[in-house]
Design a protein around this motif. Sequence first.
Motif, PDB file in Angstrom:
ATOM      1  N   SER A 156      11.725  17.857  41.280  1.00 56.34           N
ATOM      2  CA  SER A 156      12.062  18.509  42.555  1.00 56.34           C
ATOM      3  C   SER A 156      13.389  19.198  42.585  1.00 56.34           C
ATOM      4  O   SER A 156      14.054  18.978  41.461  1.00 56.34           O
ATOM      5  CB  SER A 156      12.352  17.646  43.820  1.00 56.34           C
ATOM      6  OG  SER A 156      11.280  16.898  44.030  1.00 56.34           O
ATOM      7  N   THR A 199      13.152  21.822  49.842  1.00 61.04           N
ATOM      8  CA  THR A 199      12.976  21.223  48.538  1.00 61.04           C
ATOM      9  C   THR A 199      11.505  21.331  48.256  1.00 61.04           C
ATOM     10  O   THR A 199      10.362  21.449  48.862  1.00 61.04           O
ATOM     11  CB  THR A 199      12.888  19.630  48.785  1.00 61.04           C
ATOM     12  OG1 THR A 199      14.384  19.364  49.530  1.00 61.04           O
ATOM     13  CG2 THR A 199      12.885  18.808  47.506  1.00 61.04           C
ATOM     14  N   THR A 228       8.732  20.500  45.113  1.00 60.93           N
ATOM     15  CA  THR A 228       8.116  19.389  44.549  1.00 60.93           C
ATOM     16  C   THR A 228       7.107  19.425  43.867  1.00 60.93           C
ATOM     17  O   THR A 228       6.019  20.143  44.493  1.00 60.93           O
ATOM     18  CB  THR A 228       8.032  17.936  45.129  1.00 60.93           C
ATOM     19  OG1 THR A 228       9.244  17.684  45.891  1.00 60.93           O
ATOM     20  CG2 THR A 228       7.765  16.854  44.310  1.00 60.93           C
TER      21      THR A 228
END
Length: 223
Positions: free
Chosen positions: A23, A65, A67
């Motif tokens: 991430s 974020t 990921t």
Amino acid sequence: MKHEILYGPAFATARILLDPGDSVRAESGAMISMSQTVTLTAAATGGIMKVVGRLLGGESAFQSTFTATHGSGEVLLAPRSMGDIAALPVREQGYMVSSGAYLAGDIDLDISTRTNVKAFFAGEGLFLMRISGNGMLLISTFGAIHPVELAAGQVYLVDSGHVVAFTETMEFKVRKAARTWLGSITSGEGVVAEFTGPGIVYIQTRSPHAFGSYISNFIPSES
């Protein structure tokens, strides 16, 4: 966090390469593109005080974020203004980062806000971001970036509008650019930040404030 910086120093873009499960956290709105294997989530991380701190430090309340949830992938990130991107390893010591210069970093990095009264009285922002922890930090600059490494006790002066980041353990103070206030004002420099090593100061080759003043000369005023 594997990465490469493309198209610098004028239009720098960060290409982040993610292995499965990896991430990266970025400033809101920084994404250009991403692989289909990457999942994007947005959240106000760190609790209410850190959210307020980011807002005061010129960053967004929410952070993105990315990921790699379905295999390896990539994310392309870019800052809001023209300029360069630098990658700073954060380990034993952190960095103090000027308002708006944070672009992205490993999710293990801790971001907090510190009052910067010295720079405030120099006509700059009131807050600095403190980046600590363990991982890679990406900062953005207006113009190209110029690192200056100082030895222990070495003193270096930087116009406050050109300071992007510096090693958090460095001593710094605000002082007149010239010997007198009249000389400082008439020189067009005013006040400068005086850093004392050891450490590294990251300088941007253009000042957003100076550029804004230049552009304003070409904007017609209302009659």
